[in-house]
Enzyme design. Structure first.
Site, PDB file in Angstrom:
ATOM      1  N   LYS A   1     -56.961  42.106 -30.428  1.00 48.37           N
ATOM      2  CA  LYS A   1     -57.619  43.120 -29.603  1.00 48.37           C
ATOM      3  C   LYS A   1     -56.726  44.329 -29.348  1.00 48.37           C
ATOM      4  O   LYS A   1     -57.190  45.473 -29.319  1.00 48.37           O
ATOM      5  CB  LYS A   1     -58.039  42.477 -28.272  1.00 48.37           C
ATOM      6  CG  LYS A   1     -58.619  43.426 -27.243  1.00 48.37           C
ATOM      7  CD  LYS A   1     -58.939  42.673 -25.958  1.00 48.37           C
ATOM      8  CE  LYS A   1     -59.441  43.617 -24.871  1.00 48.37           C
ATOM      9  NZ  LYS A   1     -59.726  42.882 -23.618  1.00 48.37           N
TER      10      LYS A   1
ATOM     11  N   CYS B   1     -46.981  36.651 -24.750  1.00 49.13           N
ATOM     12  CA  CYS B   1     -45.598  36.187 -24.826  1.00 49.13           C
ATOM     13  C   CYS B   1     -44.660  37.259 -25.350  1.00 49.13           C
ATOM     14  O   CYS B   1     -43.627  37.551 -24.755  1.00 49.13           O
ATOM     15  CB  CYS B   1     -45.511  34.942 -25.706  1.00 49.13           C
ATOM     16  SG  CYS B   1     -43.835  34.318 -25.917  1.00 49.13           S
TER      17      CYS B   1
ATOM     18  N   GLY C   1     -62.740  40.681 -31.098  1.00 50.69           N
ATOM     19  CA  GLY C   1     -63.524  39.734 -31.872  1.00 50.69           C
ATOM     20  C   GLY C   1     -64.653  39.142 -31.050  1.00 50.69           C
ATOM     21  O   GLY C   1     -64.452  38.714 -29.912  1.00 50.69           O
TER      22      GLY C   1
ATOM     23  N   GLY D   1     -55.469  33.149 -25.581  1.00 46.76           N
ATOM     24  CA  GLY D   1     -54.476  33.128 -24.507  1.00 46.76           C
ATOM     25  C   GLY D   1     -55.023  33.177 -23.098  1.00 46.76           C
ATOM     26  O   GLY D   1     -56.116  32.672 -22.803  1.00 46.76           O
TER      27      GLY D   1
ATOM     28  N   GLU E   1     -44.655  30.641  -1.045  1.00 45.28           N
ATOM     29  CA  GLU E   1     -45.188  29.553  -1.868  1.00 45.28           C
ATOM     30  C   GLU E   1     -46.060  28.623  -1.031  1.00 45.28           C
ATOM     31  O   GLU E   1     -45.659  28.175   0.044  1.00 45.28           O
ATOM     32  CB  GLU E   1     -44.041  28.774  -2.518  1.00 45.28           C
ATOM     33  CG  GLU E   1     -44.420  27.456  -3.160  1.00 45.28           C
ATOM     34  CD  GLU E   1     -45.518  27.574  -4.208  1.00 45.28           C
ATOM     35  OE1 GLU E   1     -46.430  26.735  -4.200  1.00 45.28           O
ATOM     36  OE2 GLU E   1     -45.465  28.519  -5.028  1.00 45.28           O
TER      37      GLU E   1
ATOM     38  N   ASP F   1     -53.420  28.510 -24.506  1.00 43.95           N
ATOM     39  CA  ASP F   1     -53.795  28.654 -23.099  1.00 43.95           C
ATOM     40  C   ASP F   1     -55.285  28.495 -22.846  1.00 43.95           C
ATOM     41  O   ASP F   1     -55.691  28.310 -21.693  1.00 43.95           O
ATOM     42  CB  ASP F   1     -53.340  30.021 -22.567  1.00 43.95           C
ATOM     43  CG  ASP F   1     -51.840  30.128 -22.430  1.00 43.95           C
ATOM     44  OD1 ASP F   1     -51.140  29.155 -22.762  1.00 43.95           O
ATOM     45  OD2 ASP F   1     -51.345  31.198 -21.991  1.00 43.95           O
TER      46      ASP F   1
ATOM     47  N   HIS G   1     -16.580  18.262 -27.216  1.00 43.06           N
ATOM     48  CA  HIS G   1     -15.905  18.513 -25.937  1.00 43.06           C
ATOM     49  C   HIS G   1     -15.086  19.800 -26.044  1.00 43.06           C
ATOM     50  O   HIS G   1     -14.383  20.004 -27.018  1.00 43.06           O
ATOM     51  CB  HIS G   1     -14.967  17.353 -25.606  1.00 43.06           C
ATOM     52  CG  HIS G   1     -14.178  17.571 -24.341  1.00 43.06           C
ATOM     53  ND1 HIS G   1     -14.730  17.440 -23.097  1.00 43.06           N
ATOM     54  CD2 HIS G   1     -12.876  17.935 -24.144  1.00 43.06           C
ATOM     55  CE1 HIS G   1     -13.799  17.689 -22.182  1.00 43.06           C
ATOM     56  NE2 HIS G   1     -12.672  17.996 -22.800  1.00 43.06           N
TER      57      HIS G   1
END
Length: 467
Positions: free
Chosen positions: A35, A43, A116, A145, A204, A313, A445
């Site tokens: 689009k 992303c 589309g 998405g 939150e 998504d 290490h």
């Protein structure tokens, strides 16, 4: 272009472009429909990639201002060129979108720019500003998405009440910002702006940050973000947000149920995302999205229309770019007659704060709810020589293990480069390597991944051996 294809992919985000490339590799004639004017979806353009660019830039700034002296580096008076801060991010995005154009050409994938919209199960109308094209396809993969969502009382105007998209391209550094939501997007963008001097408040609704992850990770992240002077208000319910012209005011109930309000330069809404299928005309092919906007699919990601698949998504599961990529590959391979498989429990979740947060498998809360017996192995980065050398001692590795067979049930990390370290554990869990075996292999290490070895040793009933 004759506009007749074996597979037409709608959407060019990670799920879309990966599925298109995989289809081309398997010999199919492929088209991808986008689009917008650039490839890559959310992303690449306004999500993962630009956010990580700003996260890295802001972390460099923070280290220069807070840590360089400890390293013996003196740089004098510091300043932030915010325009360059944003410009570098834009250049990173441009490099990635340019790379996608190259990949489409290399794999002989036709790109159709426009919206589309299904005519029927084998025809898609693509509408652009100057033309209309009809594509014929044997198979279609919907990979359109998601978009940011909001909550009642909060109208996103993209001026003072903004989403993550607008937060990545602000005209100037804000003095203050209120972020509604303490999930992945909220805490990452809080980190970006707090590091460069913005006064940030997170509101939150839940009683923990990143509440869908293991609760210990949320508690540890609370402490690290508080070190950036971010005010974090948990168990608080936002009731309204208002654009004041030059600022925004957020009204909320705090955890005691008292009405309060905060005014800041911007209110960033980061309460999650919703599946985006607008304009697809799904009714023309008999598909009705579910109440959450997502498209129902079977285990092969096939919709009720046999030749039409949906991924990423727009279907159930976490909204992660790498999950969409795996699903894009799976859908194409199913079409090709292969039998691919995705273990959704082992798709890692990552938060790109600093320290980073990463996890795979079950959380403690999930195991308790299911009545599954487990043992815990936990190792702090404070005890890691590599972490001390880099001054990254916040955080820990926690592994959850079945005491009966030594099966690794879950791994939860908050610490330096956790996003990279988690990959090793995903390999172990995918191939059912036991905790004893994960502890026995050699780890270089000093490295951050040694914390894994020690956590595995402790979960196996042995003591840690590294510093």
């Amino acid at each position: 272009m004759d506009n007749q294809y074996d597979i037409v992919v709608i959407g060019s985000g990670p799920g879309g472009y990966v599925s298109a490339i995989r289809a081309s590799q398997l010999g199919y004639k492929v088209a991808i429909v986008e689009k917008y004017s650039t490839l890559g979806g959310t992303c690449t353009n306004v999500g993962c990639i630009p956010a990580k660019a700003l996260l890295d830039s802001s972390e460099h700034y923070h280290q220069a201002s807070e840590q360089f002296k400890a390293h013996g580096i003196h740089i004098g008076e510091m300043s932030l060129d915010f325009n360059q801060f944003i410009s570098r991010k834009n250049e990173v995005v441009k490099q990635n979108t340019t790379g996608l154009i190259y990949l489409m050409k290399k794999n002989k994938i036709d790109v159709h720019q426009g919206l589309g919209s299904f005519i029927d199960s084998t025809h898609l109308k693509v509408t652009a500003a100057d033309k209309e094209t009809i594509l014929t396809g044997k198979y279609f993969i919907i990979a359109t998405g998601s978009k940011p969502s909001s909550i009642p009382g909060v109208n996103i105007d993209k001026k003072r009440i903004i989403t993550s998209t607008e937060s990545l391209s602000l005209p100037a550094k804000p003095a203050s910002m209120v972020i509604i939501g303490g999930g992945v997007i909220g805490v990452e963008l809080a980190s970006v702006y707090a590091r460069i001097g913005t006064r940030v408040t997170i509101i939150e609704y839940m009683d923990s940050l990143i509440a869908t992850m293991d609760r210990e990770l949320g508690k540890a992240l609370f402490k690290t973000l508080s070190k950036l002077n971010i005010d974090i208000l948990l168990s608080s319910q936002v009731r309204a947000a208002e654009n004041n012209g030059e600022s925004a005011t957020v009204k909320f109930l705090n955890k005691e149920g008292q009405e309060q309000q905060i005014t800041a330069d911007y209110c960033l809404v980061a309460v999650g995302r919703r599946a985006y299928t607008d304009g697809l005309n799904l009714s023309a092919i008999g598909i009705t999205p579910e109440k959450n906007g997502k498209i129902k699919v079977n285990g092969q990601l096939q919709t009720i229309v046999p030749n039409i698949y949906a991924i990423g998504d727009v279907v159930d599961g976490p909204m992660l770019a790498h999950k969409a990529e795996e699903e894009g590959t799976l859908a194409v391979e199913v079409i090709h007659g292969l039998k691919p498989h995705i273990n959704y429990n082992l798709i890692p979740g990552v938060v790109y704060t600093w320290p980073e947060v990463a996890a795979a498998g079950f959380t403690e809360e999930q195991l308790k709810a299911q009545g599954v017996e487990y043992t815990v192995g936990k190792f702090p980065y404070m005890a890691s020589a590599r972490a001390r050398a880099s001054m990254d001692t916040d955080g820990f590795v926690k592994v959850l293990v079945s005491p009966k067979y030594g099966e690794i049930l879950g791994v939860h990390i908050i610490g330096p480069r956790a996003a990279d370290v988690i990959a090793q554990t995903v390999v172990g869990m995918e191939f059912e390597i036991t905790v004893e075996e994960m502890a026995r292999i050699s780890y270089a290490h000093p490295t951050y991944s040694e914390a894994l070895k020690d956590a595995f040793l402790m979960a196996a009933g042995k003591g840690a051996i590294n510093i």
